[in-house]
Design a protein around this motif. Sequence first.
Motif, PDB file in Angstrom:
ATOM      1  N   SER A   1       3.197   5.437  -3.720  1.00 38.94           N
ATOM      2  CA  SER A   1       1.863   4.842  -3.594  1.00 38.94           C
ATOM      3  C   SER A   1       1.602   3.880  -4.754  1.00 38.94           C
TER       4      SER A   1
ATOM      5  N   SER B   1       0.814  -1.222   0.000  1.00 42.05           N
ATOM      6  CA  SER B   1       0.000   0.000   0.000  1.00 42.05           C
ATOM      7  C   SER B   1       0.845   1.268   0.000  1.00 42.05           C
ATOM      8  N   SER B   2       2.086   1.180   0.492  1.00 42.26           N
ATOM      9  CA  SER B   2       2.960   2.358   0.470  1.00 42.26           C
ATOM     10  C   SER B   2       4.399   1.945   0.708  1.00 42.26           C
TER      11      SER B   2
ATOM     12  N   ARG C   1       2.217  -3.266   3.689  1.00 42.70           N
ATOM     13  CA  ARG C   1       1.329  -4.070   2.864  1.00 42.70           C
ATOM     14  C   ARG C   1       0.086  -4.471   3.650  1.00 42.70           C
ATOM     15  N   GLU C   2      -0.957  -4.815   2.904  1.00 44.66           N
ATOM     16  CA  GLU C   2      -2.190  -5.279   3.517  1.00 44.66           C
ATOM     17  C   GLU C   2      -2.059  -6.754   3.896  1.00 44.66           C
TER      18      GLU C   2
END
Length: 418
Positions: A314, A295-296, A384-385
């Motif tokens: 991003s 995610s970043s 991260r997710e």
Amino acid sequence: MPYSKELRGSYSKQLPLGTKGERTHHVVTYNPNRAKPGEVLYIRCPKLEAGVVLTDKMNLVFDLKLEGHNKNFVVQNLSANIISRLVLKFEGEILLDLTGYNLVQTYKDLYLDRTNKTLYGIQSENLRKMRSGNVDAVGGGAHLGESALHKAYGSKYAIDLARLHPMTNGHGAVYPSSLGSHIEWELTLAPIKSILVSEDPDAWDYTLTNIQLEYETIRDPKLATEISGYYNNGKSFLYEHIQHFRTINFTGSDTIINENINVPRRSMKGIFILFSKIQVQNELDTELFINPGISSVAVTIEGIANKVYAQGLSPRKFWEEVRRYFMAPEFGGVDKLEYVTEEKFLLDKYCLFIDLRSFKDNKYHGSGLKVMNTKDGVQLEIVREATQPPQQRMTANIFIISDAKLDIEGSRLNSIMY
């Protein structure tokens, strides 16, 4: 009034610079002419007769003999995947030592023109089965073209040696007889599980047979004398140095990956990370590079946060960063008829590339980040997710890409810098 070059009276579509040299295609049997997984092939550039120069055509050609289940077949891009480690040398000194060559080259080849690469093992799945003797291969009808390719190539494959070594790639013809030592390649053959799709992993093997070195030369004493002059007076070979920095294992429940990269480099071009997961052997896809759901990314250089990306990196910028490097036309990247689209990239052709160059043009050498005598180097915070299942094991292979230079003088090695 300015005119385009095509309208000027001095314009000529062809250039009056052809050579009258005698072109010869050579085939030399490699000794030993058989090799098994895990073995190392030691290859030296042939010393040619006086006045004979080597062009950029040099292949290691072999027949691939598969053993085991009759439904085994080779992976895509065999030429890249059959080498697990690549070492390049001159005068016995190491110019490059890359473990994980198969991962790097397979990914880079995704962005090149993939047509007419049958000899190098870039082909349809059905043709891979045909050339492997797989009983499920389909011929005739809509597969007449594949049948013709099978008849032409059989089990014959090749590794393009010329493109691997800086002294034979991108620096004009080579005059080996004028060099004080040998140009060398060391190729470690990949394990069986890296190159075979198999329904029975306990009954498989492969052997390289009829190994030969094929290359082209031009007999042109005048050109040879000119090249020899450069070797004696001093010549620089600019090339790209890639190092496997580290392998990180993580699971679906891990949400943060922190890494510090403090390796001395005069020009660090980028940090290149490939993600993978364990695959079932009968579904092995060597061109599957998973998206781990980042995610970043925050980049800190010498303690200064967000040095490259002011707001962090991003997801919508990931593709743009990859295109800057991998799709560069000077590397042969295809920017119109793309094999890897942004959609494919985000699904299963993913990588994380941190571009540390001043600008994106790969033709210019030395525009990377200087990392010398630093305390902290480059620090990455990858967020991260969490993904399902939480125990899913994944791997991140981190590579450092840098500019490098080989200098020769008096036809001998003078220095290696990166």
